[in-house]
Design a protein around this motif. Structure first.
Motif, PDB file in Angstrom:
ATOM      1  N   THR A   3      -3.900  -9.815   2.319  1.00  0.00           N
ATOM      2  CA  THR A   3      -4.246 -10.643   3.604  1.00  0.00           C
ATOM      3  C   THR A   3      -5.011  -9.560   4.642  1.00  0.00           C
ATOM      4  OG1 THR A   3      -2.108 -11.934   3.379  1.00  0.00           O
ATOM      5  CG2 THR A   3      -3.351 -11.986   5.109  1.00  0.00           C
ATOM      6  N   PHE A   4      -4.653  -8.454   4.547  1.00  0.00           N
ATOM      7  CA  PHE A   4      -5.115  -7.295   5.552  1.00  0.00           C
ATOM      8  C   PHE A   4      -5.983  -6.579   4.932  1.00  0.00           C
ATOM      9  CE2 PHE A   4      -0.654  -8.235   6.294  1.00  0.00           C
ATOM     10  CZ  PHE A   4      -0.872  -9.280   7.307  1.00  0.00           C
ATOM     11  N   ASP A   5      -7.084  -6.290   5.562  1.00  0.00           N
ATOM     12  CA  ASP A   5      -8.119  -5.337   4.977  1.00  0.00           C
ATOM     13  C   ASP A   5      -7.888  -3.744   5.473  1.00  0.00           C
ATOM     14  OD1 ASP A   5      -8.829  -4.588   7.831  1.00  0.00           O
ATOM     15  OD2 ASP A   5     -10.539  -6.041   7.656  1.00  0.00           O
ATOM     16  N   PHE A   6      -8.430  -2.905   4.801  1.00  0.00           N
ATOM     17  CA  PHE A   6      -7.913  -1.423   4.971  1.00  0.00           C
ATOM     18  C   PHE A   6      -8.148  -0.950   6.486  1.00  0.00           C
ATOM     19  CE2 PHE A   6      -9.804   2.944   5.553  1.00  0.00           C
ATOM     20  CZ  PHE A   6      -8.522   3.693   5.075  1.00  0.00           C
ATOM     21  N   PHE A   7      -8.886  -1.519   7.265  1.00  0.00           N
ATOM     22  CA  PHE A   7      -9.111  -1.125   8.678  1.00  0.00           C
ATOM     23  C   PHE A   7      -7.876  -1.695   9.691  1.00  0.00           C
ATOM     24  CE2 PHE A   7     -13.449  -1.616   7.234  1.00  0.00           C
ATOM     25  CZ  PHE A   7     -13.955  -0.497   7.434  1.00  0.00           C
ATOM     26  N   ARG A   8      -7.586  -2.990   9.296  1.00  0.00           N
ATOM     27  CA  ARG A   8      -6.247  -3.487   9.830  1.00  0.00           C
ATOM     28  C   ARG A   8      -4.971  -2.708   9.513  1.00  0.00           C
ATOM     29  NH1 ARG A   8      -4.660  -8.468  12.107  1.00  0.00           N
ATOM     30  NH2 ARG A   8      -2.739  -8.076  13.208  1.00  0.00           N
ATOM     31  N   ILE A   9      -4.955  -2.364   8.507  1.00  0.00           N
ATOM     32  CA  ILE A   9      -3.703  -1.420   7.996  1.00  0.00           C
ATOM     33  C   ILE A   9      -3.781  -0.117   8.411  1.00  0.00           C
ATOM     34  CG2 ILE A   9      -2.662  -0.407   5.881  1.00  0.00           C
ATOM     35  CD1 ILE A   9      -3.576  -2.913   4.162  1.00  0.00           C
ATOM     36  N   THR A  10      -4.982   0.363   8.436  1.00  0.00           N
ATOM     37  CA  THR A  10      -4.919   1.908   9.157  1.00  0.00           C
ATOM     38  C   THR A  10      -4.575   1.802  10.421  1.00  0.00           C
ATOM     39  OG1 THR A  10      -6.932   2.451   7.619  1.00  0.00           O
ATOM     40  CG2 THR A  10      -6.677   3.628   9.736  1.00  0.00           C
ATOM     41  N   SER A  21      -3.955   7.094   5.207  1.00  0.00           N
ATOM     42  CA  SER A  21      -4.104   5.866   5.545  1.00  0.00           C
ATOM     43  C   SER A  21      -4.513   4.846   3.786  1.00  0.00           C
ATOM     44  CB  SER A  21      -5.509   5.552   6.370  1.00  0.00           C
ATOM     45  OG  SER A  21      -4.960   6.022   7.890  1.00  0.00           O
ATOM     46  N   VAL A  22      -5.427   5.643   2.949  1.00  0.00           N
ATOM     47  CA  VAL A  22      -5.754   5.154   1.797  1.00  0.00           C
ATOM     48  C   VAL A  22      -4.597   4.873   0.975  1.00  0.00           C
ATOM     49  CG1 VAL A  22      -6.947   5.843  -0.290  1.00  0.00           C
ATOM     50  CG2 VAL A  22      -8.150   6.203   1.984  1.00  0.00           C
ATOM     51  N   ILE A  23      -3.394   5.835   1.090  1.00  0.00           N
ATOM     52  CA  ILE A  23      -2.267   5.719   0.385  1.00  0.00           C
ATOM     53  C   ILE A  23      -1.629   4.532   0.690  1.00  0.00           C
ATOM     54  CG2 ILE A  23       0.147   6.889   0.021  1.00  0.00           C
ATOM     55  CD1 ILE A  23      -1.317   9.587   0.064  1.00  0.00           C
ATOM     56  N   VAL A  24      -1.231   4.431   2.062  1.00  0.00           N
ATOM     57  CA  VAL A  24      -0.785   3.488   2.569  1.00  0.00           C
ATOM     58  C   VAL A  24      -1.289   1.901   2.070  1.00  0.00           C
ATOM     59  CG1 VAL A  24      -0.059   1.891   4.682  1.00  0.00           C
ATOM     60  CG2 VAL A  24       0.121   4.456   4.475  1.00  0.00           C
ATOM     61  N   PHE A  25      -2.701   2.018   2.323  1.00  0.00           N
ATOM     62  CA  PHE A  25      -3.493   0.720   1.604  1.00  0.00           C
ATOM     63  C   PHE A  25      -3.146   0.318   0.204  1.00  0.00           C
ATOM     64  CE2 PHE A  25      -7.443  -0.860  -0.172  1.00  0.00           C
ATOM     65  CZ  PHE A  25      -7.488  -2.155   0.299  1.00  0.00           C
ATOM     66  N   PHE A  26      -3.416   1.601  -0.682  1.00  0.00           N
ATOM     67  CA  PHE A  26      -2.797   0.993  -1.919  1.00  0.00           C
ATOM     68  C   PHE A  26      -1.472   0.592  -2.214  1.00  0.00           C
ATOM     69  CE2 PHE A  26      -7.033   3.231  -2.762  1.00  0.00           C
ATOM     70  CZ  PHE A  26      -7.718   2.296  -3.647  1.00  0.00           C
TER      71      PHE A  26
END
Length: 208
Positions: free
Chosen positions: A126-133, A112-117
């Motif tokens: 626009t989207f925070d880490f929790f939304r992307i996760t 999920s961290v990889i996807v976020f970065f």
């Protein structure tokens, strides 16, 4: 390698169960986003609960296998699974359960961290880490439930749809999905193949 099917067959079941457990644990991070991904996560939780209930009793498990035996293309697995119930049961108990669940959750957290970065590198703020996760985890759950190898096709398709649903530009979505799968899936596959080659496994298979 001569490992009997009654040992290898349950590994597939146990792997999928721990995948789901880790994914559901990680999905708690985005629980306050009630969108389509929430329905997928809730459905997966129910599916997992039914699966664990099924495995709680050998009698119930054998009845389920009897039903599966009536389906022609699945019947060849029923003998192996009936003999491997104890292996599955043992793999889901005690310290093994706690340790494997922790590793699974950690693995999906790192992905999920990889996807976020990756999204951040395209200046998608626009989207925070929790939304992307939450979005990524939901797509992986669909891939796990498909029982296809690494959810190939299902994960990519669901990511395309979910990224579109949360407002990411269509022109970027295909590039994002390709990069996400390269860094979360194919990089580890390549490393695994190199490791197998170094260990001599591929050479053994070729010699046969």
């Amino acid at each position: 390698f001569g490992v009997p099917r009654k040992i290898t067959a349950p590994l597939i079941i146990v792997e999928k169960i721990y995948h789901l457990i880790g994914l559901i644990v990680m999905s708690i991070l985005g629980v306050y986003y009630f969108d389509i991904s929430s329905y997928i996560i809730i459905g997966a939780t129910i599916f997992l609960g039914l699966g664990l209930l099924l495995l709680s009793s050998k009698k119930v498990f054998n009845k389920f296998l009897h039903f599966i035996n009536t389906i022609k293309f699945l019947s060849k697995w029923t003998v192996s699974l009936s003999e491997s119930y104890d292996v599955v049961k043992k793999s889901l108990k005690g310290k093994t359960f706690i340790f494997a669940t922790g590793l699974s959750a950690l693995f999906w957290f790192i992905e999920s961290v990889i996807v976020f970065f990756i999204l951040k590198s395209f200046e998608i703020d626009t989207f925070d880490f929790f939304r992307i996760t939450s979005t990524y985890i939901a797509s992986i759950i669909l891939g796990v439930l498909s029982f296809l190898p690494e959810g190939i096709g299902v994960v990519e398709g669901s990511l395309l749809g979910m990224f579109n649903s949360i407002g990411i530009e269509t022109s970027l979505i295909f590039t994002l999905v390709v990069l996400i799968r390269v860094f979360t899936l194919w990089s580890s596959v390549i490393i695994g193949l190199i490791a197998l080659k170094l260990c001599g496994v591929l050479s053994i298979n070729n010699s046969k």
